[in-house]
Design a protein around this motif. Structure first.
Motif, PDB file in Angstrom:
ATOM      1  N   ASP A 296       0.854  -1.192   0.000  1.00 40.81           N
ATOM      2  CA  ASP A 296       0.000   0.000   0.000  1.00 40.81           C
ATOM      3  C   ASP A 296       0.896   1.250   0.000  1.00 40.81           C
ATOM      4  OD1 ASP A 296      -1.777   2.065   0.476  1.00 40.81           O
ATOM      5  OD2 ASP A 296      -2.963   0.949   1.943  1.00 40.81           O
ATOM      6  N   GLY A 297       1.204   1.753  -1.196  1.00 47.45           N
ATOM      7  CA  GLY A 297       2.150   2.855  -1.337  1.00 47.45           C
ATOM      8  C   GLY A 297       1.734   4.113  -0.620  1.00 47.45           C
ATOM      9  N   LYS A 298       0.453   4.478  -0.706  1.00 40.52           N
ATOM     10  CA  LYS A 298      -0.015   5.710  -0.064  1.00 40.52           C
ATOM     11  C   LYS A 298       0.083   5.604   1.453  1.00 40.52           C
ATOM     12  CE  LYS A 298      -3.091   7.360  -3.712  1.00 40.52           C
ATOM     13  NZ  LYS A 298      -4.474   7.759  -4.083  1.00 40.52           N
ATOM     14  N   ALA A 299      -0.272   4.431   1.983  1.00 39.08           N
ATOM     15  CA  ALA A 299      -0.197   4.243   3.432  1.00 39.08           C
ATOM     16  C   ALA A 299       1.253   4.237   3.910  1.00 39.08           C
ATOM     17  CB  ALA A 299      -0.896   2.941   3.830  1.00 39.08           C
TER      18      ALA A 299
ATOM     19  N   LEU B 171       8.591  17.111   2.071  1.00 37.71           N
ATOM     20  CA  LEU B 171       9.323  15.978   1.505  1.00 37.71           C
ATOM     21  C   LEU B 171       8.412  15.015   0.760  1.00 37.71           C
ATOM     22  CD1 LEU B 171      11.878  15.088   4.333  1.00 37.71           C
ATOM     23  CD2 LEU B 171      12.284  16.351   2.214  1.00 37.71           C
ATOM     24  N   ASP B 172       8.992  14.359  -0.239  1.00 35.93           N
ATOM     25  CA  ASP B 172       8.286  13.347  -1.013  1.00 35.93           C
ATOM     26  C   ASP B 172       8.538  11.993  -0.355  1.00 35.93           C
ATOM     27  OD1 ASP B 172       7.126  11.691  -2.860  1.00 35.93           O
ATOM     28  OD2 ASP B 172       8.533  12.129  -4.482  1.00 35.93           O
ATOM     29  N   TYR B 173       7.494  11.424   0.237  1.00 38.14           N
ATOM     30  CA  TYR B 173       7.608  10.143   0.931  1.00 38.14           C
ATOM     31  C   TYR B 173       7.061   8.983   0.097  1.00 38.14           C
ATOM     32  CZ  TYR B 173       8.054  13.333   4.938  1.00 38.14           C
ATOM     33  OH  TYR B 173       8.443  14.336   5.798  1.00 38.14           O
ATOM     34  N   ASP B 174       6.567   9.256  -1.077  1.00 40.54           N
ATOM     35  CA  ASP B 174       5.910   8.241  -1.908  1.00 40.54           C
ATOM     36  C   ASP B 174       6.969   7.431  -2.646  1.00 40.54           C
ATOM     37  OD1 ASP B 174       4.063   6.740  -3.245  1.00 40.54           O
ATOM     38  OD2 ASP B 174       3.424   8.323  -4.613  1.00 40.54           O
ATOM     39  N   ILE B 175       7.527   6.430  -1.986  1.00 43.64           N
ATOM     40  CA  ILE B 175       8.704   5.741  -2.508  1.00 43.64           C
ATOM     41  C   ILE B 175       8.506   4.256  -2.759  1.00 43.64           C
ATOM     42  CG2 ILE B 175      10.296   7.385  -1.465  1.00 43.64           C
ATOM     43  CD1 ILE B 175      10.765   5.328   0.773  1.00 43.64           C
ATOM     44  N   LEU B 176       7.432   3.657  -2.264  1.00 41.57           N
ATOM     45  CA  LEU B 176       7.274   2.209  -2.365  1.00 41.57           C
ATOM     46  C   LEU B 176       7.232   1.775  -3.832  1.00 41.57           C
ATOM     47  CD1 LEU B 176       6.893  -0.435  -0.779  1.00 41.57           C
ATOM     48  CD2 LEU B 176       4.413  -0.119  -1.036  1.00 41.57           C
ATOM     49  N   GLY B 177       8.174   0.913  -4.214  1.00 41.49           N
ATOM     50  CA  GLY B 177       8.191   0.374  -5.564  1.00 41.49           C
ATOM     51  C   GLY B 177       8.632   1.342  -6.633  1.00 41.49           C
ATOM     52  N   LYS B 178       9.161   2.507  -6.224  1.00 44.59           N
ATOM     53  CA  LYS B 178       9.586   3.514  -7.205  1.00 44.59           C
ATOM     54  C   LYS B 178      11.105   3.629  -7.200  1.00 44.59           C
ATOM     55  CE  LYS B 178       5.376   6.292  -6.931  1.00 44.59           C
ATOM     56  NZ  LYS B 178       4.810   7.640  -6.697  1.00 44.59           N
ATOM     57  N   PRO B 179      11.701   3.871  -8.380  1.00 48.55           N
ATOM     58  CA  PRO B 179      13.161   4.041  -8.412  1.00 48.55           C
ATOM     59  C   PRO B 179      13.559   5.320  -7.689  1.00 48.55           C
ATOM     60  CG  PRO B 179      12.189   4.595 -10.544  1.00 48.55           C
ATOM     61  CD  PRO B 179      11.096   4.003  -9.708  1.00 48.55           C
ATOM     62  N   SER B 180      14.569   5.227  -6.845  1.00 45.47           N
ATOM     63  CA  SER B 180      15.053   6.408  -6.137  1.00 45.47           C
ATOM     64  C   SER B 180      16.041   7.152  -7.021  1.00 45.47           C
ATOM     65  CB  SER B 180      15.707   5.986  -4.827  1.00 45.47           C
ATOM     66  OG  SER B 180      16.724   5.029  -5.075  1.00 45.47           O
TER      67      SER B 180
END
Length: 416
Positions: free
Chosen positions: A187-190, A310-319
């Motif tokens: 759950d990326g948003k959570a 800050l951008d915390y939406d990181i699950l499954g995304k390339p950093s």
């Protein structure tokens, strides 16, 4: 094709406390050569600046005198060239600042706002946020570089919280359990919401509690034998020596620890938590002073603003990815970035070679980092490391190396 003169620049040094000392500093040695100054072994030389930033504008060497770059442009706007004037809406300024940083100890944990937020902060608190511009930046390693850029993978953050009880204590069991559950549910948003709450819990903890937990953390690490220390643990011990009991020690458990080899680069966009830890770099950025800090610094911190931006939406995304330069012509490497404010290219030449720089689509600044060159079109003078030029748009520049390899950097406006 038009041929233009280049104009020599004489540039400023910034002596921040985190800089390397004396001749150990590349930034200092460039300044020493550029300004014909002697370095002091007890002085930190942190940043060598090339540009027209008001806190350290370069000077242009004319035949009879030196004038600051802003004065130079005010005498003849055409020197900036149509590309930059169009980008700046005819403001007589460079939209970028080129630097060399020599980092002896950690800079602050920080981020830079996007343009929308920068305008709002400048309007609300101009005494702190002194301009309405964003500040994307590119760091290119000159030596081995250590840095934090962005957040770690959420599962790695969870494991850190579980493995280090003092950090888990600051965050609280409920948030740690929530993070694990949300990672399992993908759950990326959570995950983003909980990561924000974790960052807030650490960064707003009371100073006396942070200091106590830092002592516990250091003791926990020292309970292991030294050859068992992880790279993260070695870094934590180092950071604690530099900033004893600082909240940034715990924020480091959340941030991605990067290692760059020479010539590798990383782009840092808005709303990205980062800080440089050790090494020497070329840095190019949009001209701005907007820095929002949260730890590892004696400077002003705006913790609440940093938490919100800050951008915390990181699950499954390339950093933020470490990148290599793309060779556009033999010996000339460009770094592809998603903003137009600047473009950087690194120039490598062997001994006794001649190279024509690609005709620039905008005015540019050129910094010789290593070696000796001549310019065939203008004179036969030999130029050594620390030489800086302002090069007008559409200029043809032919350079020749001598008995050393050459390393140089050129910054200009990015392409549409």
């Amino acid at each position: 094709m038009k041929k233009h003169n280049f104009y020599p620049l004489f540039c400023k040094i910034q002596q921040y406390a985190w800089g390397k000392f004396g001749t150990n500093s590349i930034a200092g040695k460039l300044w020493s050569s550029n300004q014909d100054k002697i370095l002091d072994s007890n002085t930190p030389y942190a940043e060598f600046w090339v540009g027209d930033h008001p806190n350290g504008p370069s000077e242009v060497g004319l035949k009879s005198k030196k004038v600051t770059i802003p004065e130079f442009f005010s005498q003849d706007l055409s020197l900036l060239g149509p590309s930059i004037l169009n980008f700046t809406n005819n403001e007589p300024r460079l939209p970028f600042l080129l630097k060399v940083l020599s980092i002896n100890k950690s800079l602050s944990i920080q981020s830079h706002p996007d343009k929308k937020l920068a305008k709002r902060l400048h309007s609300q608190r101009p005494e702190i946020y002194k301009d309405p511009n964003h500040k994307p930046e590119l760091a290119i390693a000159l030596t081995y570089l250590e840095a934090f850029v962005g957040f770690r993978d959420p599962l790695e953050i969870y494991n850190n919280l579980m493995n280090y009880q003092p950090c888990k204590d600051l965050v609280g069991v409920e948030l740690v359990n929530n993070l694990k559950k949300q990672i399992s549910n993908k759950d990326g948003k959570a995950v983003a919401k909980t990561l924000k709450e974790i960052f807030k819990a650490i960064s707003t903890a009371k100073a006396d509690i942070v200091s106590t937990k830092a002592d516990e953390l250091i003791e926990l690490i020292h309970n292991k034998s030294e050859n068992e220390f992880t790279s993260d643990e070695k870094l934590i011990l180092r950071l604690n020596k530099q900033f004893p009991g600082d909240v940034g020690i715990f924020l480091s458990f959340l941030m991605k620890y990067r290692h760059l080899k020479p010539n590798q680069a990383i782009f840092i966009g808005p709303n990205t938590a980062h800080n440089y830890l050790a090494g020497e770099i070329i840095e190019c950025m949009a001209t701005s002073d907007n820095v929002i800090r949260a730890g590892l610094t004696p400077k002003y911190k705006d913790v609440e603003q940093l938490i919100e931006m800050l951008d915390y939406d990181i699950l499954g995304k390339p950093s933020n990815q470490i990148m290599d330069g793309v060779e556009i012509e033999k010996g000339i490497f460009q770094y592809k970035i998603p903003v137009q404010d600047f473009l950087v290219q690194i120039i490598h030449m062997g001994k006794n070679q001649t190279l024509q720089l690609p005709t620039s689509h905008s005015s540019s600044v050129f910094l010789l980092l290593n070696g000796t060159i001549s310019n065939k079109d203008q004179d036969q003078q030999k130029y050594s490391s620390g030489t800086v030029w302002f090069i007008p748009q559409d200029s043809e520049i032919n350079i020749s190396s001598h008995d050393q390899t050459v390393l140089a950097v050129q910054a200009m406006l990015g392409k549409n």
